[in-house]
Scaffold this active site. Structure first.
Site, PDB file in Angstrom:
ATOM      1  N   ASP A  83     -10.479   4.082   1.701  1.00 22.14           N
ATOM      2  CA  ASP A  83     -10.267   5.515   1.556  1.00 22.14           C
ATOM      3  C   ASP A  83      -8.846   5.819   1.134  1.00 22.14           C
ATOM      4  OD1 ASP A  83     -12.650   6.599   2.183  1.00 22.14           O
ATOM      5  OD2 ASP A  83     -12.185   7.009   4.288  1.00 22.14           O
TER       6      ASP A  83
ATOM      7  N   LYS B  85     -10.878   7.008  -6.036  1.00 20.18           N
ATOM      8  CA  LYS B  85     -10.822   7.079  -7.501  1.00 20.18           C
ATOM      9  C   LYS B  85     -12.208   7.100  -8.130  1.00 20.18           C
ATOM     10  CE  LYS B  85      -6.216   5.926  -8.449  1.00 20.18           C
ATOM     11  NZ  LYS B  85      -5.684   4.727  -7.771  1.00 20.18           N
TER      12      LYS B  85
END
Ligand code: SAH
Length: 431
Positions: free
Chosen positions: A220, A242
């Site tokens: 994360d 991402k």
């Protein structure tokens, strides 16, 4: 220190009882077997847990016990006879540990043990013992035991060096120390690991170990970067923040990555900020893995809902101040039809309110709490990036906290704490 007296030693060369210089190492399988521990002090307190962990049937012989030993007795984990040692205490025993200082009494136990051919560990005199306890470290299913050739401190430092080695990089791909015994292709699996609030030292030992064994790490945004810095070379690192798409597609995509990699045989660590189940969608990931038949372990983490207040010197409970703390997500505004939180009920609580993801909606959260009766003078604090180098703390009151946060320019991630506990330690809480 008498504690060290039962540590390994090679000093028995030519010593009493004709014991030979070299010890013969063994792993005793004590499950269900009687082990007698004589003594109820500090040494016994240290020795008993490993015996219980090995499943031994422990008989403790001592007139008095430390509180920790008494807790084992109260929990029914061992038998206790409250008096001094008598030779027939050894009836049926396979091993005896003498954890008393008095050499005469200890020699009596030794003699009774020798007569019955029972190995005897002596805390008071290693030369008089027929068995030595090594310095031990456990790493998953692996136990490393070190005998120091006469120098207990050497044993401990060698043990520590081995532990560091095991934790850093000994588990190569395809040979996980954590794999179930018995072989077979059982590596494919997922661990949901809580990384803690930000300081890399606040991950758990198990979380750290699994991370060091991972083939794939799915991390994360809030995960401490330094933890990722320490990964083995060759580990595939997937940055979950991402992954494109919106919030729900992103979660589906994460689930898919976890399942696909595990089904391909990889050991996947899903590293999540704080605790995996506190507003972390860990449950959804577990269900996705379960649906695909992928085994999952969950390793709890230190949650920011408790650690962020602590980092600001705020205990979430305090005797005679707050007997409850409530952790709420502020992600959905109180006035939104999607809100599952009864803010008006929370306004009626006396205790501590901890709000995560609440910065954006702080104005409406604060005004809702005030509108339903929480006093404007109630102390409040906001902690940004707790336990990291970017930590910032703003202290205020419920009535003024919104303006204070704006004035200070605080940004997420931040935890909001409301309640009298905010003041209770004063500056002493920060030392
Ligand atoms: N599972 C996490 C929480 C995930 S929700 C846990 O147990 O901590 C994300 C929210 O957590 C952030 O919006 C913020 O409110 C809080 N948070 C996480 N880490 C934080 C930190 N280091 N400092 C302050 N708040 C933090």
């Amino acid at each position: 220190m008498s504690e060290f007296a039962s540590e390994p030693s090679g000093a028995a060369a030519g010593g009493s009882g004709g014991l030979s210089a070299n010890a013969y190492p063994l792993g005793l399988r004590l499950a269900g077997l009687r082990v007698v521990v004589v003594g109820g002090g500090a040494v016994a307190t240290r020795r008993v847990p490993a015996l219980l962990d090995a499943g031994a049937d422990v008989l403790l012989v001592a007139p008095d016990l430390t509180p920790a030993l008494r807790a084992h007795v109260d929990a029914g984990r061992l038998h206790w006879v409250s008096r001094r040692f008598a030779a027939d205490d050894l009836d049926g025993a396979w091993l005896v540990q003498v954890a008393i200082d008095d050499p005469t009494a200890a020699a009596t136990v030794s003699a009774a043990a020798a007569e019955r051919r029972i190995f005897c560990v002596r805390a008071d005199d290693r030369n008089a013992a027929t068995a030595w306890t090594p310095a031990v470290t456990r790493y998953g299913p692996v136990t490393v035991a070190v005998l120091g050739g006469g120098d207990p401190r050497r044993a401990v430092s060698v043990r520590d060096a081995i532990r560091a080695l095991l934790v850093s990089d000994s588990a190569g791909p395809g040979e996980p120390l954590d794999a179930p015994a018995g072989g077979g292709d059982r590596r494919g699996r997922v661990a949901l690991v809580g990384a803690g609030p930000g300081d890399p030292e606040l991950i758990t030992l198990r979380g750290w170990r699994l991370l060091s064994e991972a083939d794939v790490v799915v991390a994360d945004r809030l995960v401490p970067g330094l933890l990722l810095d320490e990964l083995r070379t060759g580990v595939e690192l997937v940055d979950a923040s991402k992954i494109p798409y919106g919030p729900s597609r992103t979660q589906e995509e994460i689930n898919r990555i976890l399942v696909d990699r595990a089904l391909a045989g990889a050991f996947v660590v899903r590293l999540k900020g704080g605790d995996p189940y506190v507003f972390g969608r860990g449950g959804e990931e577990l269900l996705a893995c379960a649906a695909a038949g992928v085994p999952v372990t969950v390793v709890p983490g230190v949650t920011s809902s408790i650690a962020a207040p602590a980092a600001a010197g705020i205990p979430v409970t305090h005797r005679s101040v707050a007997h409850e703390f409530t952790v709420v997500s502020g992600h959905v505004a109180p006035e939104s039809p999607d809100s599952l939180v009864r803010w008006e009920a929370l306004a009626g609580l006396r205790g501590t309110l901890v709000i995560l993801m609440g910065l954006k909606n702080l104005p409406s959260i604060a005004s809702t709490l005030l509108a339903h009766g929480r006093a404007p003078g109630t102390p409040a604090a906001v902690i940004q990036e707790a336990t990291t180098g970017g930590q910032r703390i703003v202290r205020s009151t419920l009535g003024e906290v919104t303006d204070a946060v704006t004035a200070a320019g605080l940004r997420p991630p931040a935890v909001v704490v409301v309640g009298d506990v905010v003041e209770v330690l004063g500056s002493a809480g920060l030392t």
